[in-house]
Design an enzyme around this catalytic site. Structure first.
Site, PDB file in Angstrom:
ATOM      1  N   TYR A   1       0.867  -1.184   0.000  1.00 51.71           N
ATOM      2  CA  TYR A   1       0.000   0.000   0.000  1.00 51.71           C
ATOM      3  C   TYR A   1       0.898   1.226   0.000  1.00 51.71           C
ATOM      4  O   TYR A   1       1.865   1.301   0.760  1.00 51.71           O
ATOM      5  CB  TYR A   1      -0.896  -0.018   1.243  1.00 51.71           C
ATOM      6  CG  TYR A   1      -1.793   1.196   1.373  1.00 51.71           C
ATOM      7  CD1 TYR A   1      -2.864   1.401   0.510  1.00 51.71           C
ATOM      8  CD2 TYR A   1      -1.568   2.145   2.383  1.00 51.71           C
ATOM      9  CE1 TYR A   1      -3.700   2.511   0.642  1.00 51.71           C
ATOM     10  CE2 TYR A   1      -2.398   3.244   2.523  1.00 51.71           C
ATOM     11  CZ  TYR A   1      -3.463   3.419   1.653  1.00 51.71           C
ATOM     12  OH  TYR A   1      -4.282   4.517   1.788  1.00 51.71           O
TER      13      TYR A   1
ATOM     14  N   ASP B   1       9.331   2.746  -0.387  1.00 53.29           N
ATOM     15  CA  ASP B   1       8.315   3.389   0.435  1.00 53.29           C
ATOM     16  C   ASP B   1       8.572   2.952   1.874  1.00 53.29           C
ATOM     17  O   ASP B   1       8.161   1.869   2.298  1.00 53.29           O
ATOM     18  CB  ASP B   1       6.917   2.977  -0.045  1.00 53.29           C
ATOM     19  CG  ASP B   1       5.825   3.630   0.799  1.00 53.29           C
ATOM     20  OD1 ASP B   1       6.154   4.210   1.852  1.00 53.29           O
ATOM     21  OD2 ASP B   1       4.648   3.547   0.396  1.00 53.29           O
TER      22      ASP B   1
ATOM     23  N   LYS C   1       4.681   8.839   8.876  1.00 47.77           N
ATOM     24  CA  LYS C   1       4.374   8.239  10.176  1.00 47.77           C
ATOM     25  C   LYS C   1       5.347   8.692  11.276  1.00 47.77           C
ATOM     26  O   LYS C   1       5.181   9.761  11.826  1.00 47.77           O
ATOM     27  CB  LYS C   1       4.317   6.718  10.059  1.00 47.77           C
ATOM     28  CG  LYS C   1       3.230   6.296   9.042  1.00 47.77           C
ATOM     29  CD  LYS C   1       2.722   4.923   9.257  1.00 47.77           C
ATOM     30  CE  LYS C   1       1.810   4.485   8.133  1.00 47.77           C
ATOM     31  NZ  LYS C   1       0.409   4.397   8.474  1.00 47.77           N
TER      32      LYS C   1
HETATM   33  C1  LIG Z   1       3.850   2.087   3.264  1.00 46.25           C
HETATM   34  C2  LIG Z   1       2.858   3.213   3.231  1.00 46.25           C
HETATM   35  N1  LIG Z   1       2.970   4.144   2.261  1.00 46.25           N
HETATM   36  C3  LIG Z   1       2.133   5.187   2.210  1.00 46.25           C
HETATM   37  C4  LIG Z   1       1.123   5.338   3.120  1.00 46.25           C
HETATM   38  C5  LIG Z   1       0.228   6.530   3.036  1.00 46.25           C
HETATM   39  O1  LIG Z   1       0.460   7.380   4.107  1.00 46.25           O
HETATM   40  P1  LIG Z   1      -0.681   8.365   4.607  1.00 46.25           P
HETATM   41  O2  LIG Z   1      -1.757   7.532   5.230  1.00 46.25           O
HETATM   42  O3  LIG Z   1       0.033   9.244   5.592  1.00 46.25           O
HETATM   43  O4  LIG Z   1      -1.159   9.117   3.419  1.00 46.25           O
HETATM   44  C6  LIG Z   1       0.966   4.380   4.144  1.00 46.25           C
HETATM   45  C7  LIG Z   1      -0.096   4.451   5.172  1.00 46.25           C
HETATM   46  O5  LIG Z   1      -1.124   4.961   5.112  1.00 46.25           O
HETATM   47  C8  LIG Z   1       1.854   3.299   4.194  1.00 46.25           C
HETATM   48  O6  LIG Z   1       1.743   2.362   5.134  1.00 46.25           O
HETATM   49  N1  LIG Z   2      -2.307   0.571   6.629  1.00 43.80           N
HETATM   50  C1  LIG Z   2      -2.658   1.969   6.627  1.00 43.80           C
HETATM   51  C2  LIG Z   2      -1.392   2.728   6.691  1.00 43.80           C
HETATM   52  O1  LIG Z   2      -0.352   2.236   6.988  1.00 43.80           O
HETATM   53  C3  LIG Z   2      -3.556   2.247   7.769  1.00 43.80           C
HETATM   54  C4  LIG Z   2      -3.880   3.704   7.981  1.00 43.80           C
HETATM   55  C5  LIG Z   2      -5.137   4.115   7.274  1.00 43.80           C
HETATM   56  O2  LIG Z   2      -5.314   3.807   6.108  1.00 43.80           O
HETATM   57  O3  LIG Z   2      -5.945   4.812   7.923  1.00 43.80           O
END
Ligand SMILES: Cc1ncc(COP(=O)(O)O)c(C=O)c1O
Ligand SMILES: N[C@H](C=O)CCC(=O)O
Length: 438
Positions: free
Chosen positions: A149, A244, A272
């Site tokens: 993701y 990522d 994060k």
């Molecule tokens: C590996 C990874 N990349 C990107 C994202 C996107 O980050 P955000 O939720 O801060 O947009 C997330 C989590 O949501 C993630 O776990």
């Molecule tokens: N797995 C997602 C990010 O790492 C969980 C956070 C979200 O989507 O709200």
């Protein structure tokens, strides 16, 4: 909310009120607990390794806001830095010295980063890094791995993990087909599939994008040699390798997966942990690539709140605390204790459980085989996970409400917390075992 007991009455009422005004009652899908067939617990406050819900229940927290809270909730030094910054103004829309101070820390930690751009979310970081890669290489296609993701921007909602996996959709309505066709999907840990993609789309692939430690299909570590092979394939094909590290950065080591596995990316996405619980993320890489960003270059990327002073202050405080000696050793030992405790509990209950762990992130999969990619995860027993989740919640342990997410251990967890969690798991797994026999 279906099964839950009256002791969740306030959460139930809060959810009903939220559903009248917010789609699905939440502002991010996984929070709705759809992945465990329950209604969400509404949180009132959090401190250290604990979260407290609106019904006055207390939980040992393994969500940690989905990763950022590696120091625990409301760490006094982070909160003090936030207060001090807020007293000086909440946003200027102009450069501050604190942004340079944060950039120094990121560049110092990540061997492959010479220059960094601050943004407000992981989604923005990945979206912008890929735009930069496309401009830098003059190519349009990207390779991503099934079950990884990368946030919710269009190009990455293809065979995605996290809440997208929970919905069971291969792609997402609203994503233009023409754009989705530029994303080639390979199974995680399958370097041969990436090699085949290079052969099929010769000189068309701008970037290979990967979570170097996959953590959005549960935790799936990179197989030996996998990241190295991706690095070599990218070099041979004039393609940029994008890690990522939104979850793995400052989590699996201070220098992220790149430090842990000794493989350097061309561009790295962070989020994060670097925000210390506030909306801050970043991407960075070699100066020769990063200088293509506006205003020095032509690749446009901007943000009203980018480098926000409060988020930047939380980030600096968090990274300075994490840089102290012993943090990662402690995270490793807490993670190992939890892993071995869960494995023992599963063996005693007679429930097959495969545990994947990298440092302080881990996942227990209800199956009796190794889990190396998204197909393996999809073949696990999700019904057992749902039962386990509900049993753990009842016993005061707050896990991510989805089989496709990780458990996050923080420096605020104590040995006693791990012990209590293992006890809860023992009882919960016995309940799972009873349900299997029924
Ligand atoms: C590996 C990874 N990349 C990107 C994202 C996107 O980050 P955000 O939720 O801060 O947009 C997330 C989590 O949501 C993630 O776990
Ligand atoms: N797995 C997602 C990010 O790492 C969980 C956070 C979200 O989507 O709200």
């Amino acid at each position: 909310m279906t099964d839950q007991h009256d002791s969740y009455a306030e959460s139930r009422a809060a959810y009903a009120a939220a559903c009248r005004l917010l789609p699905g009652g939440v502002n991010s899908p996984v929070r709705a607990f759809g992945g465990v067939d329950l209604g969400p617990v509404f949180i009132e406050s959090a401190k250290g390794a604990r979260v407290f819900d609106v019904d006055g229940r207390e939980y040992i927290d393994y969500v940690g806001s989905w990763g950022p809270m590696i120091l625990g909730h409301a760490h006094p030094e982070v909160v003090a830095a936030i207060h001090a910054a807020a007293d000086k103004g909440t946003s200027f829309g102009a450069p501050t010295q604190a942004e340079t101070a944060l950039a120094e820390r990121i560049v110092g930690a990540m061997a492959s980063i010479e220059k960094v751009r601050l943004v407000s979310s992981g989604t923005e970081a990945v979206m912008s890094a890929v735009r930069l890669a496309r401009a830098f290489t003059g190519r349009e296609m990207i390779v991503k791995m099934a079950g990884c993701y990368h946030g919710h921007s269009d190009s990455f909602l293809v065979a995605a993990g996290s809440g997208v996996a929970e919905q069971g959709t291969a792609s997402c309505p609203g994503v233009p087909r023409a754009l989705a066709q530029l994303t080639v999907v390979a199974p995680y840990n399958d370097a041969a599939a990436v090699r085949a993609a290079f052969e099929r789309h010769k000189n068309r692939i701008a970037a290979v994008l990967v979570e170097p430690v996959a953590a959005n299909m549960g935790v799936v570590p990179p197989a030996a040699g996998y990241l190295e092979t991706l690095r070599r394939l990218c070099d041979e094909n004039g393609t940029l390798l994008i890690f990522d590290e939104v979850i793995s950065g400052f989590r699996v080591a201070f220098g992220g997966a790149q430090e842990r596995y000794g493989v350097r990316a061309d561009l790295t996405c962070l989020g994060k942990i670097i925000g210390g619980g506030l909306p801050l993320a970043a991407f960075g890489g070699r100066a020769a690539i990063m200088e293509h960003l506006a205003p020095t270059g032509k690749v446009y990327q901007a943000g009203t709140l980018s480098g926000n002073p409060i988020a930047t202050a939380a980030a600096i405080a968090t990274l300075d605390l994490l840089a102290r000696p012993g943090c990662y050793e402690r995270l490793e030992s807490l993670g190992a204790a939890l892993e071995s405790g869960l494995a023992r509990a599963a063996a005693r209950a007679g429930v097959p459980l495969t545990i994947n762990r990298v440092g302080s992130i881990l996942s227990g999969f209800f199956c009796d085989r190794p889990v190396r990619d998204f197909a393996d995860v999809q073949a696990t027993d999700i019904a057992r996970f749902k039962r386990f989740f509900a049993e753990m919640l009842e016993r005061g342990v707050y896990l991510a409400p989805s089989a496709y997410e990780a458990m996050f251990v923080s420096l605020a967890h104590t040995d006693a917390d791990i012990g209590r969690t293992v006890e809860a798991a023992q009882a919960s797994l016995k309940a799972v075992a009873r349900a299997i026999r029924l």
